[in-house]
Design an enzyme around this catalytic site. Structure first.
Site, PDB file in Angstrom:
ATOM      1  N   ARG A 155     -12.464  -2.939  -6.597  1.00  0.00           N
ATOM      2  CA  ARG A 155     -12.504  -2.631  -5.492  1.00  0.00           C
ATOM      3  C   ARG A 155     -14.031  -1.580  -4.375  1.00  0.00           C
ATOM      4  O   ARG A 155     -14.617  -2.171  -2.999  1.00  0.00           O
ATOM      5  CB  ARG A 155     -11.185  -1.963  -4.611  1.00  0.00           C
ATOM      6  N   LYS A 189      -4.388  -4.815  -8.350  1.00  0.00           N
ATOM      7  CA  LYS A 189      -3.267  -5.987  -8.224  1.00  0.00           C
ATOM      8  C   LYS A 189      -2.782  -6.678  -6.973  1.00  0.00           C
ATOM      9  O   LYS A 189      -1.096  -7.768  -6.978  1.00  0.00           O
ATOM     10  CB  LYS A 189      -1.975  -4.827  -7.396  1.00  0.00           C
ATOM     11  N   THR A 190      -2.540  -6.519  -6.088  1.00  0.00           N
ATOM     12  CA  THR A 190      -2.783  -7.974  -4.428  1.00  0.00           C
ATOM     13  C   THR A 190      -3.044  -9.396  -4.777  1.00  0.00           C
ATOM     14  O   THR A 190      -2.362 -10.222  -4.965  1.00  0.00           O
ATOM     15  CB  THR A 190      -3.459  -6.844  -3.418  1.00  0.00           C
ATOM     16  N   ASP A 248       3.607  -3.937  -1.767  1.00  0.00           N
ATOM     17  CA  ASP A 248       2.953  -3.210  -2.578  1.00  0.00           C
ATOM     18  C   ASP A 248       3.333  -1.841  -1.963  1.00  0.00           C
ATOM     19  O   ASP A 248       4.224  -1.792  -0.950  1.00  0.00           O
ATOM     20  CB  ASP A 248       2.123  -3.343  -1.531  1.00  0.00           C
TER      21      ASP A 248
END
Length: 336
Positions: free
Chosen positions: A220, A67-68, A112
């Site tokens: 991640r 998302k980031t 966020d």
């Protein structure tokens, strides 16, 4: 560089620098999420052709799916500056007002964990997103006055792991909601291959597949495990990454062949052996493994449910026959 060669990394190789280097810079480089990438590309192309800021975007999905990174790509491909903040830091309407009033025209604002903003800030954001304006209250009591403040047009990119906690008025003001899904093993192999090239690590297909298979569908985690494999090879003086080395490194960090870590196995073991497969309440299960209920619910449960090891019922959590099979126990009793 030939396969299996571990090259030394630059002296400024901090974790932050590594994370930045591993992030794709464009939608073309971004692996996976094909539908979301196509939707974002259309959104950005339309905004560019009409010479306007892109519509507000909400990124929803579990942690670690990008998302980031996608927010950074939105700013990069729009040719706009990026301002980053997070929901827990915005605890008063004044915090949000200061942030919004400092934005430049067309700037991309990334928030966020947007569902963790204060309610007063959320209500201020409604008007800002829709009309690029906020109302600031001056004074108190009967003499209080509302002063309108015009804002520069901007694009808000919000990220949330729990979209259900967002109030409907806020969610409805986003022009597009991107729902990010867990990755398939083949996609994670591509992520690992790309990251290995950035880090100067040569991996063959079998080694990349081994890391991808244990990464819980999350890029991640795949990148983190890749770095631990690199560290293991460096510490043990190996000039080549081997399949045995990959397995040894992941075993050292308690990551088993399907991606379960120490906490996952502790929860599963308590559910099956101590509570005979359930049903058992979340709080009771968390106490049994010495963790907070929020940690079990948000970190452990989603993966165990997704791989079919745990079920959620009105009476509590239950173990499935697959969980018994994984622990090598008969499903009838749950006893050793």
């Amino acid at each position: 560089m030939s396969d299996g060669i571990v090259s030394p990394e630059p002296q400024d190789d901090t974790e932050l620098a590594v994370e930045g280097a591993l992030r794709p810079q464009s939608l073309q480089e971004f692996v996976g999420q094909h539908k979301v990438r196509g939707q974002l590309q259309l959104l950005l192309d339309a905004a560019r052709m009409q010479d306007r800021p892109a519509d507000h975007i909400l990124m929803a999905g579990p942690p670690g799916l990008g998302k980031t990174t996608l927010a950074m790509i939105v700013a990069h491909e729009s040719g706009r500056p990026l301002r980053m903040s997070n929901g827990p830091a915005i605890q008063h309407a004044g915090d949000l007002a200061a942030l919004l009033s400092s934005l430049t025209p067309g700037e991309v604002l990334f928030i966020d964990e947007i569902h963790r903003m204060a309610r007063s800030a959320e209500e201020m954001l409604y008007l800002a997103m829709e009309d690029f304006r906020i109302d600031i209250m001056v004074g108190k009591g009967a003499g209080a006055t509302s002063i309108p403040l015009d804002l520069a047009p901007f694009t808000l990119v919000g990220a949330t792991t729990r979209s259900g906690l967002l109030p409907n008025p806020l969610r409805d003001r986003f022009g597009f909601t991107a729902h990010l899904e867990f990755y398939e093993s083949q996609e994670l192999e591509l992520v690992v291959k790309r990251s290995a090239g950035v880090l100067g690590i040569g991996l063959d297909a079998a080694q990349g597949s081994e890391i991808a298979r244990r990464s819980r569908g999350t890029p991640r985690i795949a990148n983190r495990l890749l770095r631990r494999v690199r560290d293991w090879s460096v510490v043990h003086g190996d000039h080549e990454v081997t399949l045995a080395g990959v397995r040894a490194a992941l075993e050292l960090y308690d990551v088993d062949e399907i991606g379960l870590d120490r906490l996952d196995r502790a929860v599963l073991d308590a559910l099956v052996r101590r509570f005979r497969g359930g049903p058992v309440g979340l709080s009771t299960l968390a106490v049994a493994v010495g963790e907070e209920p929020d940690t079990v619910e948000s970190v452990v449960e989603p993966y165990l449910v997704r791989i079919g090891f745990m079920g959620r019922t009105p009476r509590g959590r239950v173990a499935t026959p697959t969980a018994y099979e994984h622990l090598g126990l008969p499903a009838e009793t749950g006893l050793v």
